[in-house]
Structures are given as C-alpha cells and as structure tokens.
Design a protein around this motif. Sequence first.
Motif, mmCIF file in Angstrom:
data_model
loop_
_atom_site.group_PDB
_atom_site.id
_atom_site.type_symbol
_atom_site.label_atom_id
_atom_site.label_comp_id
_atom_site.label_asym_id
_atom_site.label_seq_id
_atom_site.Cartn_x
_atom_site.Cartn_y
_atom_site.Cartn_z
ATOM 1 N N THR A 148 35.668 -9.765 2.272
ATOM 2 C CA THR A 148 36.790 -10.181 1.384
ATOM 3 C C THR A 148 37.543 -11.401 1.908
ATOM 4 O OG1 THR A 148 38.598 -8.831 2.303
ATOM 5 C CG2 THR A 148 37.244 -7.827 0.550
ATOM 6 N N TRP A 149 38.427 -11.889 1.066
ATOM 7 C CA TRP A 149 39.222 -13.074 1.394
ATOM 8 C C TRP A 149 40.341 -12.744 2.383
ATOM 9 C CZ3 TRP A 149 40.201 -17.850 2.109
ATOM 10 C CH2 TRP A 149 41.484 -18.380 2.007
ATOM 11 N N SER A 150 41.098 -11.656 2.114
ATOM 12 C CA SER A 150 42.268 -11.385 2.959
ATOM 13 C C SER A 150 42.305 -9.961 3.501
ATOM 14 C CB SER A 150 43.553 -11.645 2.165
ATOM 15 O OG SER A 150 43.725 -10.645 1.170
ATOM 16 N N HIS A 151 41.153 -9.287 3.446
ATOM 17 C CA HIS A 151 41.074 -7.911 3.939
ATOM 18 C C HIS A 151 41.934 -6.944 3.129
ATOM 19 C CE1 HIS A 151 40.493 -4.655 6.914
ATOM 20 N NE2 HIS A 151 39.438 -5.347 7.258
ATOM 21 N N ALA A 152 42.106 -7.238 1.858
ATOM 22 C CA ALA A 152 42.844 -6.322 0.986
ATOM 23 C C ALA A 152 42.011 -5.068 0.752
ATOM 24 C CB ALA A 152 43.121 -7.000 -0.352
ATOM 25 N N THR A 153 42.674 -3.928 0.750
ATOM 26 C CA THR A 153 41.994 -2.679 0.410
ATOM 27 C C THR A 153 41.800 -2.651 -1.104
ATOM 28 O OG1 THR A 153 43.087 -1.614 2.265
ATOM 29 C CG2 THR A 153 42.089 -0.167 0.631
ATOM 30 N N LEU A 154 40.564 -2.669 -1.542
ATOM 31 C CA LEU A 154 40.299 -2.902 -2.963
ATOM 32 C C LEU A 154 40.522 -1.670 -3.834
ATOM 33 C CD1 LEU A 154 37.293 -5.388 -2.861
ATOM 34 C CD2 LEU A 154 39.735 -5.831 -2.804
ATOM 35 N N THR A 155 40.851 -0.546 -3.205
ATOM 36 C CA THR A 155 41.231 0.626 -3.999
ATOM 37 C C THR A 155 42.728 0.606 -4.307
ATOM 38 O OG1 THR A 155 41.310 1.791 -1.898
ATOM 39 C CG2 THR A 155 39.418 2.249 -3.312
ATOM 40 N N LYS A 165 38.112 -8.882 -7.842
ATOM 41 C CA LYS A 165 36.945 -9.781 -7.874
ATOM 42 C C LYS A 165 37.228 -11.040 -7.060
ATOM 43 C CE LYS A 165 35.089 -8.365 -12.332
ATOM 44 N NZ LYS A 165 34.985 -8.669 -13.752
ATOM 45 N N GLU A 166 38.449 -11.532 -7.172
ATOM 46 C CA GLU A 166 38.807 -12.741 -6.426
ATOM 47 C C GLU A 166 38.708 -12.497 -4.916
ATOM 48 O OE1 GLU A 166 42.276 -14.818 -7.828
ATOM 49 O OE2 GLU A 166 42.711 -15.556 -5.821
ATOM 50 N N GLU A 167 39.147 -11.325 -4.473
ATOM 51 C CA GLU A 167 39.032 -10.994 -3.048
ATOM 52 C C GLU A 167 37.571 -11.072 -2.588
ATOM 53 O OE1 GLU A 167 40.690 -9.927 -0.229
ATOM 54 O OE2 GLU A 167 42.491 -10.737 -1.124
ATOM 55 N N ILE A 168 36.703 -10.539 -3.413
ATOM 56 C CA ILE A 168 35.273 -10.550 -3.058
ATOM 57 C C ILE A 168 34.722 -11.971 -3.111
ATOM 58 C CG2 ILE A 168 32.971 -9.827 -3.838
ATOM 59 C CD1 ILE A 168 34.349 -7.205 -4.869
ATOM 60 N N GLU A 169 34.947 -12.621 -4.234
ATOM 61 C CA GLU A 169 34.309 -13.926 -4.455
ATOM 62 C C GLU A 169 34.869 -15.019 -3.548
ATOM 63 O OE1 GLU A 169 31.702 -14.194 -6.070
ATOM 64 O OE2 GLU A 169 31.660 -12.536 -7.499
ATOM 65 N N TYR A 201 30.266 -3.984 -9.915
ATOM 66 C CA TYR A 201 30.354 -5.443 -10.019
ATOM 67 C C TYR A 201 29.423 -6.119 -9.002
ATOM 68 C CZ TYR A 201 32.221 -10.171 -9.700
ATOM 69 O OH TYR A 201 32.328 -11.546 -9.667
ATOM 70 N N LEU A 202 29.457 -5.638 -7.763
ATOM 71 C CA LEU A 202 28.596 -6.224 -6.739
ATOM 72 C C LEU A 202 27.122 -6.060 -7.109
ATOM 73 C CD1 LEU A 202 30.603 -5.125 -3.593
ATOM 74 C CD2 LEU A 202 30.127 -7.484 -4.227
ATOM 75 N N GLY A 203 26.824 -4.953 -7.787
ATOM 76 C CA GLY A 203 25.450 -4.759 -8.272
ATOM 77 C C GLY A 203 25.044 -5.860 -9.233
ATOM 78 N N THR A 204 25.969 -6.223 -10.127
ATOM 79 C CA THR A 204 25.653 -7.284 -11.096
ATOM 80 C C THR A 204 25.543 -8.645 -10.407
ATOM 81 O OG1 THR A 204 27.973 -7.850 -11.594
ATOM 82 C CG2 THR A 204 26.973 -6.074 -12.895
ATOM 83 N N ARG A 205 26.169 -8.756 -9.244
ATOM 84 C CA ARG A 205 26.116 -10.020 -8.488
ATOM 85 C C ARG A 205 24.963 -10.046 -7.478
ATOM 86 N NH1 ARG A 205 27.114 -13.960 -7.935
ATOM 87 N NH2 ARG A 205 28.785 -14.499 -6.517
ATOM 88 N N ASN A 206 24.189 -8.975 -7.467
ATOM 89 C CA ASN A 206 23.051 -8.875 -6.534
ATOM 90 C C ASN A 206 23.477 -9.020 -5.072
ATOM 91 O OD1 ASN A 206 21.196 -8.525 -8.660
ATOM 92 N ND2 ASN A 206 21.160 -10.737 -9.000
ATOM 93 N N ILE A 207 24.591 -8.367 -4.766
ATOM 94 C CA ILE A 207 25.129 -8.397 -3.398
ATOM 95 C C ILE A 207 24.988 -7.005 -2.782
ATOM 96 C CG2 ILE A 207 27.260 -8.656 -2.041
ATOM 97 C CD1 ILE A 207 28.116 -10.815 -4.118
ATOM 98 N N ALA A 208 24.382 -6.929 -1.616
ATOM 99 C CA ALA A 208 24.200 -5.645 -0.933
ATOM 100 C C ALA A 208 25.504 -5.201 -0.285
ATOM 101 C CB ALA A 208 23.114 -5.763 0.133
ATOM 102 N N MET A 209 25.743 -3.890 -0.283
ATOM 103 C CA MET A 209 26.956 -3.338 0.326
ATOM 104 C C MET A 209 26.613 -2.597 1.606
ATOM 105 S SD MET A 209 28.454 -2.036 -3.240
ATOM 106 C CE MET A 209 26.903 -2.369 -4.055
#
Length: 312
Positions: A148-155, A165-169, A201-209
């Motif tokens: 992530t961009w700023s280590h925000a807890t996305l929950t 999404k912005e945090e991820i992207e 969302y990450l699935g649609t972006r083809n990004i592994a978790m």
Amino acid sequence: MRIVAGLIIAGTVSLCATGVAWSQTPAAKNTTAPAAAAALPAAATPAPAKPPCANPDALGIGRVVEIDTTGGPGFGFEHFKQLDFLREKEVVLTFDDGPWPQNTPSVLKTLADECTTGIFFPIGKHATYYPEILKQVAAAGHTIGSHTWSHATLTNKKLTEDQRKEEIEKGFSAVKWALGASPAPFFRFPALQHPPEMVTYLGTRNIAMFSCDLDSFDFKARNPQQVIDVTMKKLDKLGKGIILLHDFHKYTAEALPALLRKLKADGYKVVQMKAKAPVETLPQYDEELMKDVKLPTISSRPVSSVVQTISE
Ligand SMILES: [Zn+2]
C-alpha cells in the motif's frame, strides 16, 4: 506496524485463486560466474552479472518458482488455503514496511552473505523517501511487490472504496517510480487485514496476494533473540512456510544473520518466488503520485546542462 491477523471469507478466496499456475526453474548455480561478461565494457552488459557466492556454507537458494498472477492468487496459509506448493523444509522469506535506512541495508547484506533471497513488500511512502535503498534491493536480485501507499488498514470503515483502491494502486505506482521499473504484481495487505471486496479487486488486476504461513511477530520482539525463537518454534511445528518479517525493524535486521544460520543448520531451504510478468500500474495513479508528493528530482544540474537545443 502489524496489528492483528484478520480472517477472510473462504468463498471470496476461491473466486480469486482460480487459474493460478506456477512453474519452476532450477536454482542458479552460485559457483558459475560468466567470465566473459566480466571482461566486457560496462555499457555492453545489459545487467550486472551476479557475483559468485563467496560463502561455501551459504544458505543459498533451493529452487526458484515463477508465479502466474492471472486472477490474483493468494499465498500463505494464515488466510489462503488453496495453493500449497512448498515442499517439506522449504521456506519463503518476506520482508515488509521498508525501505528504511540502516535496517534494510543490513538485511540486504545478510541475504548477500548467505547468497539467498526474499520478497520485499515496501510501503509506497517509504519508497519515495528512500528510492536509492529500494534500488539496492532490486539490484541485489530480490523480488519486490507492494504493501500500500501509506500502510492504511484497508478494513477501516472510514475509507471509501476509492480510497482503498488508491492505497493499493498508488503503492505500486510509488514503488515503480522509486525503481524506475514496474515491480512484481505481488501485494501484502497491511496488518494482514483482507477486505473481501479488495481481494476481489486485486483478482481483477491480476495481482497476487501474500499472507503468510507464520508470523515472526518481530515487530513485538524485545530483542533479536526473540525474533529467532518465535520464528523457529513456529517453523519447526509447521515444517515449512512463508515467513513474515520486517526489514523496517532493527531487531529483525540484527537477528537475521543467526536466523539464516539456524535455517541452514536445521536443513531448511529457501524458495525464491518470481513473477511471470511485472505489474501494470494505472496511469491515473502514476500521475496522482507525482502531484501529491511533489517528488524532488535527484539531479541538481543546471537547466542548460540538461536541456540543449540541437536544432532550430
Ligand atoms: Zn506492514
């Protein structure tokens, strides 16, 4: 910077873990250095040849796996149960929250001394603070993803879907900016908190978790020995796994030489995970990054030495 592990809805995982495949390549032999390449002038060498391993008793790299991230596969049994690819006594080393002065370079030195490797999950902001350190991580041949961009807890319910999404992207855009090249499409959620809609969302972006199989809880350790003790106790119970560590933390950096020696002594082998293709960042967030952080350029050259009229 981790808080507490969260649970993910199993149904969501299955949506995102389909279509995954990994392949293996034999681990590079550390002893063979291309002598001819060394003799070539630097400009003719596309990438610096890795020096041979100088440590005959190094931990090394057991095998290399390549990940096809199509559909956003999830790894790490703490949250994702479907992709069990590690063999007994195999580990993957992962390092979060860097790049950071002293600690990240110390981790890099230890990994180099042991001729081994890991996956780094840098925080986007940290990457913009210390791009030169992140470049060292890449130059050493380690795999780099994003955290992530700023280590925000996305929950966090206060965040809108767009902000998540912005945090991820923007995290990926920041790492790309720091490296001057796209990182792997590998992502780790801060605090291992996985909101199901962002997993989708990450699935649609083809990004592994990447979750983990065992958490060293190094961010809670009161000394380096505790990092080693907690990690080895959990590892010996599981017999293998993706290990969560933080190159951001001093005690982790200090513990790593002895921890890697212990892994070697106990017969563990490190698996290197690489991505089949780099992440494709979204131009919108690449641009937003430039606007928000007003990044300084490294060069302090006068404009006349940068821009020259060659024809009019
Ligand atoms: Zn973190």
